[in-house]
Motif scaffolding. Structure first.
Motif, PDB file in Angstrom:
ATOM      1  N   PRO A 139       0.850  -1.098   0.294  1.00 29.29           N
ATOM      2  CA  PRO A 139      -0.185   0.101  -0.006  1.00 29.29           C
ATOM      3  C   PRO A 139       0.682   1.270   0.151  1.00 29.29           C
ATOM      4  CG  PRO A 139      -0.511  -0.814   1.815  1.00 29.29           C
ATOM      5  CD  PRO A 139       0.838  -1.932   1.064  1.00 29.29           C
ATOM      6  N   ASP A 140       2.030   1.057   1.033  1.00 28.62           N
ATOM      7  CA  ASP A 140       2.526   1.998   0.309  1.00 28.62           C
ATOM      8  C   ASP A 140       3.578   2.214  -0.995  1.00 28.62           C
ATOM      9  OD1 ASP A 140       4.379  -0.028   0.428  1.00 28.62           O
ATOM     10  OD2 ASP A 140       5.864   0.624   2.716  1.00 28.62           O
ATOM     11  N   GLY A 141       3.212   1.812  -1.750  1.00 29.98           N
ATOM     12  CA  GLY A 141       3.695   2.282  -3.257  1.00 29.98           C
ATOM     13  C   GLY A 141       5.463   1.399  -3.360  1.00 29.98           C
ATOM     14  N   LYS A 142       5.875   0.504  -2.594  1.00 33.39           N
ATOM     15  CA  LYS A 142       7.213   0.068  -2.228  1.00 33.39           C
ATOM     16  C   LYS A 142       6.813  -1.760  -2.560  1.00 33.39           C
ATOM     17  CE  LYS A 142       9.373   3.244   0.310  1.00 33.39           C
ATOM     18  NZ  LYS A 142      10.288   3.556   2.236  1.00 33.39           N
ATOM     19  N   LEU A 143       7.942  -2.314  -2.926  1.00 30.96           N
ATOM     20  CA  LEU A 143       8.217  -3.708  -3.457  1.00 30.96           C
ATOM     21  C   LEU A 143       8.005  -3.930  -1.073  1.00 30.96           C
ATOM     22  CD1 LEU A 143      10.093  -3.918  -6.090  1.00 30.96           C
ATOM     23  CD2 LEU A 143       7.996  -3.641  -5.885  1.00 30.96           C
ATOM     24  N   HIS A 144       7.556  -5.554  -1.813  1.00 28.44           N
ATOM     25  CA  HIS A 144       7.559  -6.288  -0.857  1.00 28.44           C
ATOM     26  C   HIS A 144       8.126  -7.512  -0.973  1.00 28.44           C
ATOM     27  CE1 HIS A 144       6.964  -3.065   2.588  1.00 28.44           C
ATOM     28  NE2 HIS A 144       5.792  -2.127   1.450  1.00 28.44           N
ATOM     29  N   PRO A 145       8.759  -8.782   0.063  1.00 27.30           N
ATOM     30  CA  PRO A 145       8.594 -10.107  -0.883  1.00 27.30           C
ATOM     31  C   PRO A 145       6.722 -10.177  -0.388  1.00 27.30           C
ATOM     32  CG  PRO A 145      10.632  -9.483   0.968  1.00 27.30           C
ATOM     33  CD  PRO A 145       9.396  -8.074   0.575  1.00 27.30           C
TER      34      PRO A 145
HETATM   35 ZN   LIG Z   1       6.944  -0.902   3.207  1.00 28.61          ZN
END
Ligand SMILES: [Zn+2]
Ligand SMILES: [Zn+2]
Lengths: 507, 507
Positions: free
Chosen positions: A106-112
């Motif tokens: 949701p923060d626009g960043k990538l996560h595993p």
């Molecule tokens: Zn994050």
């Protein structure tokens, strides 16, 4: 006048050895730290050294019947657990892959994303995964010995990284063999130790002490670990290679069994052995000087660098003609069974800058040719193993005749210097006082000195080892092979000793 | 009599090509699946092929001014995000490292411990981490062009793995360059495409079609992707190499800027290019036959295998004398600027078993020498590119005189066969009906055939591409270079076309 300026590297080795090392790595453009903690970027000159090492060692390994293969980077977690000591030794420094996808949060960043059912470990060494294949490949005594080797990257998480010497990811070669008998497997481990030793002496110009590690320093899962120990210029030891007799430990863990010639099922006997990019760090610390790297001709990617010198355009053609001719003639000559490696540095930058660059990079011979040399027919030759200002002037044909021998002299000179250093800094010590003095000495400025190699008696106890480690930061580097190594008294405990062992501070 | 037994590989290519491929990989002892899903073990013969490819290509890359380096296996997650298209392309197939330790849980098993603050991605390709270094290394136009290459393992999570062709971990070479102008960077990408093409034709005996990928098939983050496409024996295409003009996309993402000769700050222009262990899969499928692998002499780790034949002990010495002498004479000869690679198979197993082993492994020439050959002075020579039973008998000295030329003939024959196959299975197609028939045809047993290469007009729309992919499982392999490629009408939409493009089913 700033005295510092006499040397290309600041600080000098005497002023601050660890910082000198770092500065040489930078000045010779060998490697740099990446933003990934503990992982290095090996730059062209550094990688060219590794390629030289690879080529030579690969030939020697193949010539003795070993074949190259490639095994996966990933090891199932469960494999690592099969050999109890092995996992104890490596679990603390493993990189673990747990996911196989990235997803935008949701923060626009990538996560595993997409977790793996079973995590994968990045190989810290490949005994376990290669053992699993050996158990499939080996059925009968006719499949033995099985002799393989691989060149690969491995990962061991490193808290105090140091370029080339201790990095989280490093490049190495790992040999793995299986045999029908205990004797044969042990012989293989010792045979490779000898192969490494000859390679280091002849190719890296590096004298080493070989022997067996005490139990406390054994490879996790090995019955015996054999080692090669070099002494570098701050009088510390570097473990430059190891060869392990693994007994039947990995065979039992991986069920590597074979039908022997009598029709009986037996567990195989295995060995493993490796050297790594750590060799490059050792080369720097063993041979380098206050002007940078000093390379043995065998190792140097360029053995002769030609520096054409001209001020006016009209000189240029004449000088370059001579320079090109000379380079072609040099290429026809051989040293150490390979054509001599020569390059011309035609970059239009100042001659001084150029010259210093090659000094810092450690190239064995620099040749300067300007109009003066062209008209006199003389060549100015400078040796990296001698003073920066020392030079010899020779007629071109004499230089060409002498060149292979000249390289051979440089090779020998570099080896001799390292060997003398080793001798001068190795001592037989019989009393605790002398021993503590040897390892606790300081220089005129109060900096701790590392002593060197000390051969002393040891009672064989872990207790004594621990005490010396605590007091002096030293370890037993090896129990050396020496027919004159007779029993005595341990100067630390007063108890009997089976023979002298080699002590040193170490990288 | 079982007709199958006429061939070493079952099924044959015609019966079941995918299974034939798998069986050749096994029979030639090239590789096998490891227990880690999608990761392969490359066995000695397979790895020797890779070493041959590496050696040759490395020389060609270095000869054009590129230098080898080594960058870290790990890429910080944040790096991957810098180039928007790039991350889109690779996020779905990344291996992610999240922990750097293992710890025993209450169940006695190991579990990941010590989570990383920022997860690390295992490189799927290295544009991002190399771009970060380029931004430090490049300051002025004098630092350009910067031309580097690395040989490394990369990981792209693979759901439908296939040995050599699609594996989660694979070995490759990746070149990365930075230039001062757009033209120069694009020229580099095209120059390397040409270098690859020559390497594939001359060294792998592999004819390829080169051209540009349509937008839908571009490398994520590239302005242009150039490709090399081979056609293998089931009439499918294999993308055997790519070269990308990256524009300023990665320069902007990584801030790779330089002061140009006018003193203005500019973003650099970059390129990247690579080939991988997929080449080995292509070699198998392009040249193999129903008896196994068929290797071009340039690639084969052994070019001549000598099989000594003897039944009684008293024959042995005589035969081995001749065999050893012959091997020594062969080693003195050269082919393709290297000493001819010969081996003697002295293993004491049946001659038939031995011979078939080398047939399956694809060795170009087999020589049989028994007592009969010893007394007659004639040598029995068998070519892998001809029928298994075909043989020629030659006096030893004639054989030695002819050997380099013989290898050269085999090399040409293998190339010609592949080239004829390519020609026979390439068609210019102008109607939808013919096109659909070409790609939807079936063999006598009702198995789907793959058609081959079809040059047809295309309106340039993604829509048409998608429709054809859905109907026929085909893709545009490339927009080929061809001066005769003139505008026309798209047979699928009736709209205008700028020129023909190359369609095929593909691996
Ligand atoms: Zn994050
Ligand atoms: Zn658990």
């Amino acid at each position: 006048m700033n005295l510092r300026k006499e040397f290309a590297i600041s600080p000098t080795r005497n002023e601050d050895f660890p910082e000198w090392y770092q500065q040489v790595v930078t000045a010779a453009e060998l490697a740099e730290n990446s933003e990934v903690r503990g992982c290095m970027i090996i730059k062209p000159w550094g990688y060219a050294l590794w390629e030289r090492i690879q080529k030579e060692l690969d030939q020697r390994i193949k010539a003795t019947g070993h074949k190259n293969v490639y095994f996966p980077l990933f090891i199932p977690l469960e494999y690592l657990q099969r050999e109890a000591e092995h996992v104890e030794g490596f679990a603390k420094e493993c990189a673990v892959v747990t996911h196989h996808r990235l997803e935008k949060g949701p923060d626009g960043k990538l996560h595993p994303a997409s977790p793996l059912t079973e995590p994968l470990v990045i190989r810290p060494t490949s005994e376990t995964i290669i053992g699993a294949a050996f158990s499939r490949w080996i059925q009968s005594y006719r499949d033995l010995p099985l002799l393989i080797n691989q060149w690969a990257n491995v990962v061991r998480w490193e808290m105090r990284p140091r370029l080339f010497l201790r990095t989280t990811e490093f490049l190495w070669q790992e040999g793995h063999t299986a045999h029908a008998t205990k004797e044969e497997a042990k012989e293989e481990a010792l045979f490779i130790l000898k192969l490494y030793e000859e390679f280091m002496r002849a190719f890296l110009a590096l004298p080493v002490i070989t022997g067996e590690k005490p139990e406390s320093e054994r490879f996790p899962g090995a019955d015996n670990t054999f080692t090669l120990e070099a002494l570098v210029q701050d009088r510390k030891a570097v473990q430059v290679g190891t060869s392990h007799f693994l007994g039947q430990n990995f065979s039992k863990a991986n069920n590597i069994r074979f039908l022997d010639s009598q029709g009986k099922m037996e567990f195989a006997w295995t060995s493993s052995w490796g050297v790594s990019t750590r060799l490059i760090g050792t080369l720097i610390m063993a041979h380098g000087d206050d002007n940078g790297l000093v390379l043995p001709p065998t190792v140097s990617p360029i053995q002769v660098i030609i520096l054409p010198l001209f001020k006016k355009e009209e000189e240029k053609t004449k000088v370059l003609d001579v320079v090109n001719f000379l380079a072609e003639e040099i290429k026809k000559l051989s040293f150490a069974a390979e054509p001599i490696r020569v390059e011309i540095d035609k970059r239009e930058i100042g001659g001084g800058v150029k010259s210093w660059e090659w000094i810092k990079k450690g190239v064995p011979l620099r040749i300067e040719i300007g109009s003066q040399e062209v008209s006199s027919g003389l060549i100015t030759v400078k040796r990296r193993d001698k003073g920066v200002k020392e030079k010899e002037q020779l007629p071109a044909h004499v230089f060409l005749e002498k060149l292979p021998q000249l390289l051979s002299e440089i090779q020998k000179a570099i080896y001799s210097r390292a060997e003398n250093f080793l001798k001068q800094n190795t001592r037989l010590i019989d009393t605790k006082e002398e021993f503590y003095e040897f390892f606790a000495s300081k220089d005129s400025k109060g900096n701790e000195l590392s002593g060197g190699f000390a051969y002393a008696h040891w009672d064989g106890s872990r207790e004594t080892e621990e005490k010396l480690k605590e007091d002096l930061k030293i370890t037993i580097r090896c129990i050396p092979w020496d027919p004159q190594n007779t029993p005595g008294i341990c100067p630390f405990s007063g108890r009997p000793s089976k023979g002298r062992v080699l002590f040193a501070k170490a990288y």
